[in-house]
Design a protein around this motif. Structure first.
Motif, PDB file in Angstrom:
ATOM      1  N   UNK A 173       0.817  -1.224   0.000  1.00 61.23           N
ATOM      2  CA  UNK A 173       0.000   0.000   0.000  1.00 61.23           C
ATOM      3  C   UNK A 173       0.846   1.267   0.000  1.00 61.23           C
ATOM      4  N   UNK A 174       1.969   1.244   0.696  1.00 64.12           N
ATOM      5  CA  UNK A 174       2.873   2.400   0.708  1.00 64.12           C
ATOM      6  C   UNK A 174       3.440   2.638  -0.685  1.00 64.12           C
ATOM      7  N   UNK A 175       3.801   1.562  -1.355  1.00 63.21           N
ATOM      8  CA  UNK A 175       4.366   1.672  -2.688  1.00 63.21           C
ATOM      9  C   UNK A 175       3.334   2.214  -3.673  1.00 63.21           C
ATOM     10  N   UNK A 176       2.093   1.742  -3.555  1.00 63.58           N
ATOM     11  CA  UNK A 176       1.038   2.225  -4.447  1.00 63.58           C
ATOM     12  C   UNK A 176       0.834   3.728  -4.285  1.00 63.58           C
ATOM     13  N   UNK A 177       0.855   4.208  -3.052  1.00 61.06           N
ATOM     14  CA  UNK A 177       0.697   5.649  -2.818  1.00 61.06           C
ATOM     15  C   UNK A 177       1.910   6.422  -3.345  1.00 61.06           C
ATOM     16  N   UNK A 178       3.096   5.891  -3.117  1.00 56.37           N
ATOM     17  CA  UNK A 178       4.310   6.553  -3.582  1.00 56.37           C
ATOM     18  C   UNK A 178       4.306   6.716  -5.103  1.00 56.37           C
ATOM     19  N   UNK A 179       3.770   5.725  -5.809  1.00 55.27           N
ATOM     20  CA  UNK A 179       3.839   5.724  -7.266  1.00 55.27           C
ATOM     21  C   UNK A 179       2.690   6.491  -7.930  1.00 55.27           C
ATOM     22  N   UNK A 180       1.761   6.991  -7.152  1.00 59.82           N
ATOM     23  CA  UNK A 180       0.600   7.674  -7.727  1.00 59.82           C
ATOM     24  C   UNK A 180       0.993   8.812  -8.653  1.00 59.82           C
ATOM     25  N   UNK A 181       2.024   9.559  -8.282  1.00 57.85           N
ATOM     26  CA  UNK A 181       2.455  10.691  -9.113  1.00 57.85           C
ATOM     27  C   UNK A 181       3.865  10.494  -9.636  1.00 57.85           C
ATOM     28  N   UNK A 182       4.256   9.216  -9.847  1.00 57.09           N
ATOM     29  CA  UNK A 182       5.595   8.919 -10.347  1.00 57.09           C
ATOM     30  C   UNK A 182       5.524   8.012 -11.580  1.00 57.09           C
ATOM     31  N   UNK A 183       4.891   8.468 -12.656  1.00 52.85           N
ATOM     32  CA  UNK A 183       4.801   7.622 -13.851  1.00 52.85           C
ATOM     33  C   UNK A 183       6.166   7.267 -14.423  1.00 52.85           C
ATOM     34  N   UNK A 184       7.160   8.119 -14.178  1.00 49.75           N
ATOM     35  CA  UNK A 184       8.505   7.840 -14.668  1.00 49.75           C
ATOM     36  C   UNK A 184       9.086   6.609 -14.000  1.00 49.75           C
ATOM     37  N   UNK A 185       8.813   6.450 -12.706  1.00 47.83           N
ATOM     38  CA  UNK A 185       9.291   5.274 -11.978  1.00 47.83           C
ATOM     39  C   UNK A 185       8.490   4.045 -12.367  1.00 47.83           C
ATOM     40  N   UNK A 186       7.174   4.202 -12.480  1.00 48.70           N
ATOM     41  CA  UNK A 186       6.310   3.082 -12.879  1.00 48.70           C
ATOM     42  C   UNK A 186       6.796   2.469 -14.187  1.00 48.70           C
ATOM     43  N   UNK A 187       7.180   3.317 -15.127  1.00 45.53           N
ATOM     44  CA  UNK A 187       7.606   2.844 -16.440  1.00 45.53           C
ATOM     45  C   UNK A 187       8.900   2.041 -16.392  1.00 45.53           C
ATOM     46  N   UNK A 188       9.663   2.180 -15.313  1.00 46.33           N
ATOM     47  CA  UNK A 188      10.953   1.488 -15.183  1.00 46.33           C
ATOM     48  C   UNK A 188      10.841   0.178 -14.412  1.00 46.33           C
ATOM     49  N   UNK A 189       9.688  -0.136 -13.846  1.00 43.30           N
ATOM     50  CA  UNK A 189       9.614  -1.168 -12.819  1.00 43.30           C
ATOM     51  C   UNK A 189       9.070  -2.511 -13.291  1.00 43.30           C
ATOM     52  N   UNK A 190       9.552  -3.555 -12.638  1.00 41.97           N
ATOM     53  CA  UNK A 190       8.913  -4.863 -12.585  1.00 41.97           C
ATOM     54  C   UNK A 190       8.891  -5.262 -11.110  1.00 41.97           C
ATOM     55  N   UNK A 191       7.747  -5.721 -10.630  1.00 45.98           N
ATOM     56  CA  UNK A 191       7.618  -6.161  -9.243  1.00 45.98           C
ATOM     57  C   UNK A 191       7.817  -7.667  -9.174  1.00 45.98           C
ATOM     58  N   UNK A 192       8.650  -8.122  -8.240  1.00 46.56           N
ATOM     59  CA  UNK A 192       8.911  -9.550  -8.084  1.00 46.56           C
ATOM     60  C   UNK A 192       8.804  -9.932  -6.612  1.00 46.56           C
ATOM     61  N   UNK A 193       8.617 -11.232  -6.374  1.00 47.35           N
ATOM     62  CA  UNK A 193       8.593 -11.718  -4.995  1.00 47.35           C
ATOM     63  C   UNK A 193       8.623 -13.235  -4.978  1.00 47.35           C
ATOM     64  N   UNK A 194       9.140 -13.787  -3.883  1.00 44.85           N
ATOM     65  CA  UNK A 194       8.991 -15.211  -3.598  1.00 44.85           C
ATOM     66  C   UNK A 194       7.599 -15.489  -3.057  1.00 44.85           C
ATOM     67  N   UNK A 195       6.906 -14.459  -2.600  1.00 46.66           N
ATOM     68  CA  UNK A 195       5.631 -14.603  -1.902  1.00 46.66           C
ATOM     69  C   UNK A 195       4.481 -14.305  -2.857  1.00 46.66           C
ATOM     70  N   UNK A 196       3.706 -15.346  -3.144  1.00 49.65           N
ATOM     71  CA  UNK A 196       2.602 -15.198  -4.085  1.00 49.65           C
ATOM     72  C   UNK A 196       1.613 -14.143  -3.631  1.00 49.65           C
TER      73      UNK A 196
END
Length: 256
Positions: free
Chosen positions: A125-148
């Protein structure tokens, strides 16, 4: 392939070399120094780990505590980063003069694509709020995890960001009884990031047929690079990107 594309790039045999926590062989992991060294070595993508603080900030760290990274043995055992404020965390000196960074600081200090591993789903939830006004960062990202569950949450909160499921080995039933296909469908993963054990050319081809990219990890020896080329993975995560590029050139020359 850009971070917003979801399927394998069938037009090239190039392997993407991702800096594992930056260039962690040459600088303290998950620090701006390590990330910038990976970029300087030629990495188009860097891998990093996110966790939340007690006051709702996002910090870049692999472990739940700073114990493995601290400069002073007296700072071992001070607690989990999730139970500390950012101010408390940044007062703790790490080895070689470093301190823990926020995700914001890392985004500002780098330009490569970001393979962002979610270590604690509470950060979502913190990450979602942080990215709300950061389309430049969103465009660079892939989210990964061991945890489904982290990727399922990411699918709901940040559906525009591609997701990658990390597994230690194939088959996956010891950790994920539902099986690999069901796991990848449930998480909406466009990439499989798999340890070398059980990762075969046939397994890679099956994922490519399903429209997914495949990364093998970790890349620590020339033999692993040769294997990566032989089985056709799209990328690999290297502790020492500079060495990885050298091994890659050698392996490609050996194929000629």
């Amino acid at each position: 392939m850009t971070s917003t594309e979801t399927g394998p790039d069938t037009t090239t045999a190039e392997i993407t070399i991702v800096g594992h926590r930056g260039a962690m062989t040459h600088a303290l992991e998950n620090t701006i120094t390590a990330f910038q060294l990976a970029e300087q070595a030629g990495c188009p993508e860097i891998e990093l780990d996110l966790r939340p603080t007690a006051d709702g900030r996002i910090v870049v760290i692999h472990d739940a505590t700073m114990d493995r990274l601290v400069a002073d043995e007296a700072d071992r055992g001070i607690g989990k980063v999730a139970e500390m404020t950012l101010a408390q965390i940044q007062q703790v000196p790490l080895r070689d003069g470093h301190r823990l960074h926020t995700f914001d600081e890392v985004c500002e200090a780098t330009t490569a694509r970001l393979e962002v591993e979610i270590k604690d789903p509470a950060v979502m939830p913190l990450l979602a709020r942080f990215l709300e006004d950061r389309p430049d960062v969103v465009a660079r990202m892939r989210l990964t995890s061991f945890r489904a569950e982290a990727l399922v949450q990411a699918r709901e909160l940040l559906p525009q960001i591609p997701r990658g499921m990390i597994v230690h080995r194939l088959p996956v039933e010891d950790k994920h009884p539902e099986g690999l296909d069901s796991l990848l469908e449930r998480t909406g993963a466009s990439a499989l990031l798999c340890g070398w054990e059980g990762l075969t050319a046939e397994a890679v081809e099956a994922q490519h047929t399903a429209g997914r990219r495949v990364h093998g990890w970790p890349l620590r020896t020339p033999e692993q690079m040769t294997h990566a080329l032989e089985i056709g993975v799209d990328g690999t995560t290297a502790d020492d990107p500079q060495a990885a590029f050298e091994w890659y050139a050698q392996a490609r020359a050996g194929q000629g």
